[in-house]
Design an enzyme around this catalytic site. Structure first.
Site, PDB file in Angstrom:
ATOM      1  N   ARG A  19       0.613  -1.217  -0.055  1.00  0.00           N
ATOM      2  CA  ARG A  19       0.134   0.122  -0.100  1.00  0.00           C
ATOM      3  C   ARG A  19       0.815   1.309   0.043  1.00  0.00           C
ATOM      4  O   ARG A  19       0.363   2.374  -0.524  1.00  0.00           O
ATOM      5  CB  ARG A  19      -1.046  -0.057   1.088  1.00  0.00           C
ATOM      6  CG  ARG A  19      -2.482  -0.852   0.784  1.00  0.00           C
ATOM      7  CD  ARG A  19      -3.138  -0.514   2.147  1.00  0.00           C
ATOM      8  NE  ARG A  19      -4.509  -1.488   1.575  1.00  0.00           N
ATOM      9  CZ  ARG A  19      -5.320  -1.967   2.700  1.00  0.00           C
ATOM     10  NH1 ARG A  19      -4.965  -2.055   3.914  1.00  0.00           N
ATOM     11  NH2 ARG A  19      -6.432  -2.486   2.153  1.00  0.00           N
ATOM     12  N   LYS A  27     -13.005  -9.836   8.219  1.00  0.00           N
ATOM     13  CA  LYS A  27     -14.211  -9.067   8.460  1.00  0.00           C
ATOM     14  C   LYS A  27     -15.545  -9.423   8.097  1.00  0.00           C
ATOM     15  O   LYS A  27     -16.007  -8.960   6.904  1.00  0.00           O
ATOM     16  CB  LYS A  27     -13.727  -7.713   7.628  1.00  0.00           C
ATOM     17  CG  LYS A  27     -12.527  -6.699   8.067  1.00  0.00           C
ATOM     18  CD  LYS A  27     -12.005  -5.712   7.492  1.00  0.00           C
ATOM     19  CE  LYS A  27     -10.696  -5.171   7.758  1.00  0.00           C
ATOM     20  NZ  LYS A  27     -10.112  -4.207   6.979  1.00  0.00           N
ATOM     21  N   GLY A  41      -5.953  -5.378   1.765  1.00  0.00           N
ATOM     22  CA  GLY A  41      -4.770  -5.399   2.338  1.00  0.00           C
ATOM     23  C   GLY A  41      -4.035  -6.632   2.772  1.00  0.00           C
ATOM     24  O   GLY A  41      -3.053  -6.875   2.355  1.00  0.00           O
ATOM     25  N   GLY A  91     -12.942  -4.316   1.114  1.00  0.00           N
ATOM     26  CA  GLY A  91     -14.123  -3.829   1.298  1.00  0.00           C
ATOM     27  C   GLY A  91     -14.525  -3.051   0.183  1.00  0.00           C
ATOM     28  O   GLY A  91     -15.667  -2.911  -0.513  1.00  0.00           O
TER      29      GLY A  91
HETATM   30  N1  ADP Z   1     -10.932 -19.086   9.869  1.00  0.00           N
HETATM   31  C1  ADP Z   1     -10.110 -17.924   9.971  1.00  0.00           C
HETATM   32  N2  ADP Z   1     -10.413 -17.568  11.442  1.00  0.00           N
HETATM   33  C2  ADP Z   1     -10.009 -16.232  11.654  1.00  0.00           C
HETATM   34  N3  ADP Z   1      -9.416 -15.437  11.338  1.00  0.00           N
HETATM   35  C3  ADP Z   1      -9.198 -15.740   9.704  1.00  0.00           C
HETATM   36  C4  ADP Z   1      -9.823 -16.961   9.358  1.00  0.00           C
HETATM   37  N4  ADP Z   1      -9.558 -16.988   7.989  1.00  0.00           N
HETATM   38  C5  ADP Z   1      -8.574 -16.179   7.571  1.00  0.00           C
HETATM   39  N5  ADP Z   1      -8.596 -15.371   8.660  1.00  0.00           N
HETATM   40  C6  ADP Z   1      -7.692 -13.866   8.816  1.00  0.00           C
HETATM   41  O1  ADP Z   1      -8.498 -12.825   8.051  1.00  0.00           O
HETATM   42  C7  ADP Z   1      -7.529 -11.942   7.819  1.00  0.00           C
HETATM   43  C8  ADP Z   1      -7.712 -11.032   6.863  1.00  0.00           C
HETATM   44  O2  ADP Z   1      -9.083 -10.690   6.622  1.00  0.00           O
HETATM   45  P1  ADP Z   1      -9.528  -9.288   5.920  1.00  0.00           P
HETATM   46  O3  ADP Z   1      -9.084  -8.112   6.560  1.00  0.00           O
HETATM   47  O4  ADP Z   1     -11.085  -9.562   5.930  1.00  0.00           O
HETATM   48  O5  ADP Z   1      -8.974  -9.151   4.164  1.00  0.00           O
HETATM   49  P2  ADP Z   1      -8.297  -8.334   3.362  1.00  0.00           P
HETATM   50  O6  ADP Z   1      -7.605  -7.143   4.277  1.00  0.00           O
HETATM   51  O7  ADP Z   1      -7.800  -8.872   2.404  1.00  0.00           O
HETATM   52  O8  ADP Z   1      -9.739  -7.673   2.962  1.00  0.00           O
HETATM   53  C9  ADP Z   1      -6.069 -12.303   8.073  1.00  0.00           C
HETATM   54  O9  ADP Z   1      -5.320 -11.818   8.938  1.00  0.00           O
HETATM   55  C10 ADP Z   1      -6.452 -13.946   8.275  1.00  0.00           C
HETATM   56  O10 ADP Z   1      -5.676 -14.500   9.539  1.00  0.00           O
HETATM   57  O1  X15 Z   2      -7.747  -2.669   5.263  1.00  0.00           O
HETATM   58  C1  X15 Z   2      -8.538  -2.094   4.498  1.00  0.00           C
HETATM   59  O2  X15 Z   2      -9.632  -2.778   4.056  1.00  0.00           O
HETATM   60  P1  X15 Z   2      -9.650  -4.225   3.341  1.00  0.00           P
HETATM   61  O3  X15 Z   2      -9.342  -4.988   4.737  1.00  0.00           O
HETATM   62  O4  X15 Z   2     -10.966  -4.412   3.179  1.00  0.00           O
HETATM   63  O5  X15 Z   2      -8.637  -4.299   2.372  1.00  0.00           O
HETATM   64  C2  X15 Z   2      -8.654  -0.433   4.656  1.00  0.00           C
HETATM   65  O6  X15 Z   2      -7.613   0.306   5.054  1.00  0.00           O
HETATM   66  C3  X15 Z   2     -10.015  -0.176   5.319  1.00  0.00           C
HETATM   67  O7  X15 Z   2      -9.804  -0.173   6.628  1.00  0.00           O
HETATM   68  P2  X15 Z   2     -11.208  -0.548   7.490  1.00  0.00           P
HETATM   69  O8  X15 Z   2     -11.773  -1.609   7.244  1.00  0.00           O
HETATM   70  O9  X15 Z   2     -10.805  -0.664   8.891  1.00  0.00           O
HETATM   71  O10 X15 Z   2     -11.990   0.999   7.497  1.00  0.00           O
END
Ligand code: ADP
Ligand code: X15
Length: 400
Positions: A35, A200, A358, A382
């Protein structure tokens, strides 16, 4: 959307740039600087144009007050290395120190302010509070460039209100992301598969109803899969579960069936005794998580090998694939297998592939894949999901 050109000459003007510098950290060390790298094009351009550059960002989810582990200080150091010019860090977002640093900038200088979310006004639900914080941020600025693509789906002071109080434009990263992501909207080639995972869960469950109108197949892994399994009546022991979403998820399953959209859930899961890299673990049927050796203490931390192979098969038959959210806790090697298999499938398929988010971007790089192995790696998870579900994103609407 307004571009940087619309701001006119930026020489000797103070420009606030909203970046998404929310990078993964382990013990204060940046584990993936994607990023930061993605934000450099706009910053270099503004610097070259003689602007005085004030960078702002959030990191993590602090609750409106300072928390040392969420400081942006390590980001300033990494950015200075990448840009090969000094990046002054101010341990404050608004206040006397920030004022002094901003008013002391010479043309081409760069300052990074402390984490926006250390201030309650940034994420306040009250528009007046957000506006007041945005006005404080804007005190010494002449223009605003919105380049934090990963947060354009958030109605937060530095994303929406700041754009209203200053002449504003989209940065180069936001523009570049939108150009690529257009290919995932109405023009997407079919079959179209979306792979969802990550942690998330409540954020991402919300996009599913709209995705059902647009895609052919949804593959569900990561922390989100347990709410689906529970909605089908299976026990998930101590796995991540959004109890209040069970009815909603049952609705999605019924809606998918009506529309002929396939929702593919894992058939096997890796269950661990604890949330730890060295925890004992075993592969069990996705319908018998509660019957693992660890009983009710068991936590599902990855999709199993059979499921990963099935996901790979679907991905290989797809013309368009969007993937957000790791399939498991990839940061621990024992639970990285599902994420690795899905990443490999995206690199193998002839279809157009996008990885967003991320942690998802960090995951594929940590597992040894190159950015060029994919059609596009988006800095927003997201944000890109909400974009491709067809929603108007608040952070983009204010730049129109
Ligand atoms: N079964 C699970 N239980 C808890 N955490 C998980 C599981 N599968 C994946 N994760 C966690 O999800 C996190 C990423 O989620 P998220 O922030 O939603 O993704 P992104 O940043 O790509 O949008 C990672 O740190 C990973 O360890
Ligand atoms: O990591 C982010 O989003 P992402 O996990 O959906 O890629 C962005 O920095 C937004 O963070 P936020 O979901 O705490 O508003």
């Amino acid at each position: 959307m307004r571009t940087i050109e619309s701001l006119g000459s930026l020489r000797s003007r103070t420009v606030i740039v909203r970046c998404d510098l929310n990078v993964p950290l382990a013990d204060g060390v940046i584990t993936d600087d994607g990023r930061i790298r993605a934000s450099l094009t706009t910053i270099r351009e503004l610097r070259d144009a003689g602007a005085r550059v004030v960078l702002i960002s959030h990191l993590g989810r602090p609750k409106g007050e300072p928390e040392a582990r969420f400081s942006l200080r390590p980001v300033a150091a990494r950015m200075a290395e990448l840009l090969e010019v000094p990046v002054n860090f101010v341990a404050q977002t608004v206040g006397a120190d920030a004022d002094a640093a901003i008013t002391g900038l010479a043309d081409g200088d760069i300052v990074l302010l402390e984490n926006l979310r250390f201030n309650a006004g940034e994420t306040s639900k009250d528009e007046a509070e957000r506006l007041a914080f945005a006005k404080q941020l804007a005190t010494h600025a002449d223009a605003f460039v919105s380049d934090g693509f990963g947060v354009v789906h958030r109605r937060q002071a530095s994303v929406t209100e700041l754009a209203a109080v200053l002449p504003s434009a989209a940065g180069r990263l936001v523009a570049a992301e939108l150009e690529v992501l257009e290919r995932l909207t109405a023009r997407a080639e079919r079959p179209y598969t979306v792979v969802l995972g990550g942690s998330k869960v409540s954020d991402k469950l919300g996009v599913i109803s709209h995705l059902l109108e647009r895609v052919d197949t949804l593959l569900i892994g990561g922390g989100m899969l347990f709410t689906f399994l529970a909605a089908q009546g299976h026990s998930v022991a101590s796995s991540l579960l959004e109890k209040d979403q069970l009815d909603t998820v049952r609705g999605y399953l019924a809606e998918a069936e009506r529309r002929g959209v396939r929702i593919v859930l894992p058939t096997d899961v890796i269950v661990a005794a604890a949330f730890a890299a060295d925890a004992a673990h075993e592969t069990v049927s996705a319908h018998a998580i509660g019957e693992s050796s660890f009983g009710e203490a068991g936590i599902g931390l990855d999709i199993g090998p059979d499921s990963a192979a099935e996901f790979a098969r679907v991905i290989n038959e797809s013309a368009t694939v969007f993937w957000n959210g790791p399939m498991g806790v990839f940061e621990m090697e024992a639970f990285a297998g599902g994420t690795r298999t899905v990443a490999q499938a995206l690199t193998d398929t002839d279809g157009f592939t996008v990885v967003g988010g991320g942690d998802s971007a960090a995951a594929v790089r940590a597992l040894g894949f190159a950015d060029t192995d994919f059609g596009h790696i988006s800095t927003g998870g997201g944000a890109s999901l909400e974009f491709l579900e067809g929603k108007q994103l608040p952070g983009l609407e204010v730049l129109a």
